[in-house]
Each structure stands twice: as structure tokens, then as C-alpha cells.
Design an enzyme around this catalytic site. Structure first.
Site, mmCIF file in Angstrom:
data_model
loop_
_atom_site.group_PDB
_atom_site.id
_atom_site.type_symbol
_atom_site.label_atom_id
_atom_site.label_comp_id
_atom_site.label_asym_id
_atom_site.label_seq_id
_atom_site.Cartn_x
_atom_site.Cartn_y
_atom_site.Cartn_z
ATOM 1 N N LYS A 190 0.844 -1.211 0.000
ATOM 2 C CA LYS A 190 0.000 0.000 0.000
ATOM 3 C C LYS A 190 0.871 1.250 0.000
ATOM 4 C CE LYS A 190 -0.267 -0.415 4.988
ATOM 5 N NZ LYS A 190 -0.584 0.521 6.038
ATOM 6 N N ARG A 239 -9.751 0.216 15.769
ATOM 7 C CA ARG A 239 -9.621 0.973 14.523
ATOM 8 C C ARG A 239 -10.564 0.275 13.555
ATOM 9 N NH1 ARG A 239 -3.780 1.535 11.572
ATOM 10 N NH2 ARG A 239 -4.494 -0.431 10.674
ATOM 11 N N HIS A 266 -5.523 -7.230 13.573
ATOM 12 C CA HIS A 266 -4.315 -6.401 13.514
ATOM 13 C C HIS A 266 -3.951 -5.950 14.929
ATOM 14 C CE1 HIS A 266 -1.348 -4.032 11.444
ATOM 15 N NE2 HIS A 266 -1.891 -2.862 11.685
ATOM 16 N N ARG A 290 1.817 -10.701 7.500
ATOM 17 C CA ARG A 290 1.740 -9.530 6.624
ATOM 18 C C ARG A 290 2.980 -8.669 6.868
ATOM 19 N NH1 ARG A 290 -3.310 -9.408 9.317
ATOM 20 N NH2 ARG A 290 -2.801 -7.393 10.238
ATOM 21 N N TYR A 295 15.990 30.541 6.274
ATOM 22 C CA TYR A 295 14.900 31.311 6.875
ATOM 23 C C TYR A 295 15.007 31.366 8.399
ATOM 24 C CZ TYR A 295 12.241 31.013 2.466
ATOM 25 O OH TYR A 295 11.818 31.114 1.183
ATOM 26 N N CYS A 324 13.689 24.362 3.931
ATOM 27 C CA CYS A 324 12.747 25.154 3.136
ATOM 28 C C CYS A 324 11.912 24.216 2.266
ATOM 29 C CB CYS A 324 13.499 26.144 2.252
ATOM 30 S SG CYS A 324 14.743 27.091 3.161
ATOM 31 N N MET A 325 11.059 24.777 1.426
ATOM 32 C CA MET A 325 10.202 23.933 0.597
ATOM 33 C C MET A 325 11.007 23.067 -0.385
ATOM 34 S SD MET A 325 7.078 24.989 -1.943
ATOM 35 C CE MET A 325 6.171 25.883 -0.714
ATOM 36 N N ASP A 326 12.083 23.663 -0.937
ATOM 37 C CA ASP A 326 12.816 22.985 -2.017
ATOM 38 C C ASP A 326 14.288 22.752 -1.711
ATOM 39 O OD1 ASP A 326 10.465 23.621 -3.733
ATOM 40 O OD2 ASP A 326 11.232 25.656 -3.436
#
Ligand SMILES: Cc1ncc(COP(=O)(O)O)c(C=O)c1O
Length: 376
Positions: free
Chosen positions: A35, A133, A165, A221, A264, A311-313
Site C-alpha cells: 500500500k 480501529r 491487527h 503480513r 529562513y 525550506c520547501m525545495d
């Protein structure tokens, strides 16, 4: 798409781990859990590699993932276990996907679709033995089992599995483990008395298959351990090989004076004249912003730490006076078998107070996966 960074996925490592999991589990058949895009490794290549290592089942969370496996030509049994209202149950029945059933409404939908299609659906009834769950509560179990048995008699479905589970298998000795096992035995007994004869009974995830022989039943599993990562902190699962290496070339380096605030917020300040190396990977690529001043990496032959804000990138590493150059690789995590100072996804998890699952699954879509080790 960054051409500087990639996640290298070693498919031989996944096959090797799958073989090892079967050994750890005393030869019990293995479901390779693929998954979430194979825990970020790529679902189809991961599935092929798990099968090459001996997995005879595949597991997904959602029906769409299972259908993608079917479209790619995988014919072995596939179990999908989260079925919210509106999911493509009919397609799953037609594609012979085993459906994990956690409540009566889903069971009724499956029976309806199977009757409409004139097919026998494969259903795996899930008992909630204490995770609270998915799964059917103990109080409702008998009713569900009896309804499934009636539908089986009518030819609408085959109860191919009964399963559950664990909540705390990654904490060996946790009292909930024995309790869940005993409830699972009770659930199996009720299913048996109702005349069900499932092909597989299963409860073990990676942590349980590594530590609990009594939880093996007919199938284990294996997810995270198949990708070479141990779900139990400080547990020696000897021989597992981390399959994913996240690395990037250095985009540029520059010399800065002592007292320079970096990135930053200036959360890192150089304490001497120093070389800064810029790594073009950021939180959009799955490097958590929480790794600011904490995230480890291998660069220039030694372990270092991210300097300042992620940072983002991109982020920056202070390499002092070391001769690090643009174009060189920084390895964020991978296999210490390749270099002893390579951080692992487990190291990242420990440092960031999370689990290795989160580290590998969040590697973003902008990071190309590069496959080595076997045909992808
Ligand atoms: C129901 C179920 N079974 C098995 C697994 C595989 O667990 P692991 O990756 O710990 O082996 C998962 C993963 O979250 C799961 O949700």
C-alpha cells in the site's frame, strides 16, 4: 522535477528482505504489503520484488491500489482492507480482490454486488481484537460471521480469510498483545462454529512476525521490514537491508564569514568562516521541516547535520573547511552497509520523534525513483 535528487530503490534488497521475513516467520506464507505506493518505493516494482523474494499474497489499503495491481497483471491473491462507502466494490469482486470486511454495511454491499454480477466474492472478515480501529467489535462478531456463513451457503461469497491487527506489536511484551491473541482465538472459534473454513487466518505485521511465533497462523503480513526497516526501536533484526536511499547532488557551495545567519529565520549561525553546501531537497520532497538543525546526512565522507531551516525545495549544510563541491552526493538516508556513516530512515525517525514508515512514505512525487537490482 529535480534532476539532482532521487530515491534509489534496491529491488534486490526488497527480495532479500522478503526471503528473510519468511525465514524469521519459520516458513509461514508471506503477504507483501505494498500500500501507499509500496511505502514510497513504488508499488509495482516493490510488488515484483516481494514476489521474487517469496511473497504469495499482496496487501493494499484501498481497492484502487489492488485494481492497479490487477491491471499490471498480478494474478496472486490481493487483499484490500479499507472500504469506505462508495468504493468500487463491484470492480473488486470482478477482479477477484479479497475484500477486508470490517462491518455489516460493507458485507451487505459485497453480497449485493456479487449477486448482481453472478459471482462469488472473496471476503476476509476482520475482527477488532483491541486496536479499536478497523474490524468488527467482539459484540457484533457472531452476527457478522453468521451472516457471512449464510451468504457463503447461497454462493455469493467465499470467506477466504479471518484476520485482525495488533495495536502494540512494536512494543514486545505489551500486555495488549496477549489479550489480542486470545481474542483472536475466540473470534476464530466463533467463525469455526458458524461453519466457516477460511483459507488464511492472520494477525501478524512485521513487528509480530519478528517477535511472536504464536502469532503466525497461516499468513504473515510484512510491510516495513520488507523495505528493510525495523518497526521496533532498538531491536536487532539481523540481515535486513534498507531498500531506499534518498540522495541529492549538492547544487552549490559558498564561503561565508563567521556570524552568518543561515536560511529562513537565521536559526543557524556560523561560528567561524565556513563553506555552506546547498542541497536541493525540501519539505515538498518529504524532508520534514522539523529536521531543521537536526536532520543527519552523509556528505564528503562523514556524517553531518542540516544547518538551519528546511525550506520547501532546499536546505543548507555547514561543512566547515571541508572540500565539498557542487555535484557531489549528499545521502540523507540509506544503507549503512554502503558506508558506515550513512544515516538510516530509522535514525531520522528517532531524531524527529516519528517512525521510519513516515520517513520513507513521505518522499514526494518530485523525487524520481531510480531502480537498481532487478527489472522494475
Ligand atoms: C492492516 C495492516 N496489516 C499489515 C500492515 C503492515 O505493517 P508493517 O508495515 O508494520 O509490517 C499494515 C500497515 O500499516 C496494516 O495496516
Amino acid at each position: 522535477m529535480s534532476h539532482f535528487a532521487h530515491a534509489r530503490v534496491d529491488l534486490d534488497a526488497i527480495s532479500h528482505n522478503a526471503r528473510l521475513l519468511r525465514e524469521f516467520a519459520g516458513g509461514t506464507p508471506l503477504m507483501g504489503v505494498v500500500k501507499a505506493d509500496g511505502y514510497g518505493h513504488g508499488m509495482l516494482p516493490a510488488a515484483r520484488a516481494m514476489i521474487a523474494g517469496g511473497a504469495t499474497w499482496l496487501g493494499t489499503a484501498f481497492i484502487d491500489e489492488a485494481l492497479e495491481l490487477r491491471r499490471a497483471g498480478f494474478t496472486l491473491p490481493v487483499l484490500a482492507w479499507i472500504i469506505p462507502p462508495g468504493e468500487p466494490v463491484a470492480e473488486a469482486v470482478e477482479a477477484d480482490v479479497d475484500l477486508g470486511v470490517s462491518d455489516r454495511a460493507v458485507l451487505d454491499t459485497v453480497i449485493f454486488e456479487a449477486a448482481r454480477l453472478g459471482r462469488t466474492a472473496r471476503v476476509q472478515l476482520k475482527a477488532d481484537t483491541g486496536l479499536n480501529r478497523g474490524g468488527v467489535n467482539p459484540a457484533d462478531w457472531r452476527n457478522l460471521v453468521e451472516a457471512a456463513a449464510r451468504a457463503e451457503d447461497e454462493g455469493h461469497l467465499r470467506v477466504s480469510g479471518v484476520w485482525s491487527h495488533f495495536a502494540c506489536a512494536d512494543e514486545p511484551g505489551h500486555p495488549s498483545i496477549a489479550l489480542q491473541l486470545s481474542r483472536f482465538h475466540e473470534a476464530l472459534e466463533i467463525a469455526d462454529k458458524a461453519g466457516l473454513d477460511p483459507e488464511v487466518r492472520h494477525i501478524a505485521n512485521s513487528a509480530a512476525l519478528l517477535t511472536l511465533p504464536e502469532a503466525r497462523f497461516d499468513l504473515v503480513r510484512g510491510g516495513i521490514a520488507g523495505y528493510g526497516l525495523c518497526p521496533i526501536p532498538d531491536f536487532e533484526a539481523t540481515g535486513l537491508r534498507p531498500a531506499m536511499t534518498l540522495r541529492s547532488r549538492i547544487a552549490l557551495t559558498k564561503r561565508v564569514p563567521a556570524g552568518s545567519g543561515v536560511s529562513y529565520g537565521h536559526r543557524y549561525v556560523t561560528d567561524r568562516e565556513s563553506t555552506l553546501a546547498l542541497v536541493p531537497l525540501g519539505y515538498a520532497d518529504g524532508v520534514p521541516r522539523a529536521a531543521t538543525n537536526k536532520g543527519p546526512l552523509l556528505l564528503g565522507g562523514r556524517r553531518r547535520v542540516i544547518s538551519g531551516t528546511v525550506c520547501m525545495d532546499q536546505f543548507v549544510v555547514d561543512v566547515g573547511d571541508d572540500a565539498v563541491e557542487a555535484g557531489e552526493y549528499a545521502v540523507l538516508f540509506g544503507d549503512p552497509g554502503e558506508h558506515p556513516d550513512t544515516p538510516t530512515a530509522e535514525d531520522w525517525a528517532r531524531i524527529l520523534d516519528t517512525i521510519p514508515y513516515e520517513i520513507v512514505t513521505r518522499v514526494g512525487v518530485r523525487v524520481p525513483r531510480e531502480y537498481v537490482g532487478a527489472p522494475a
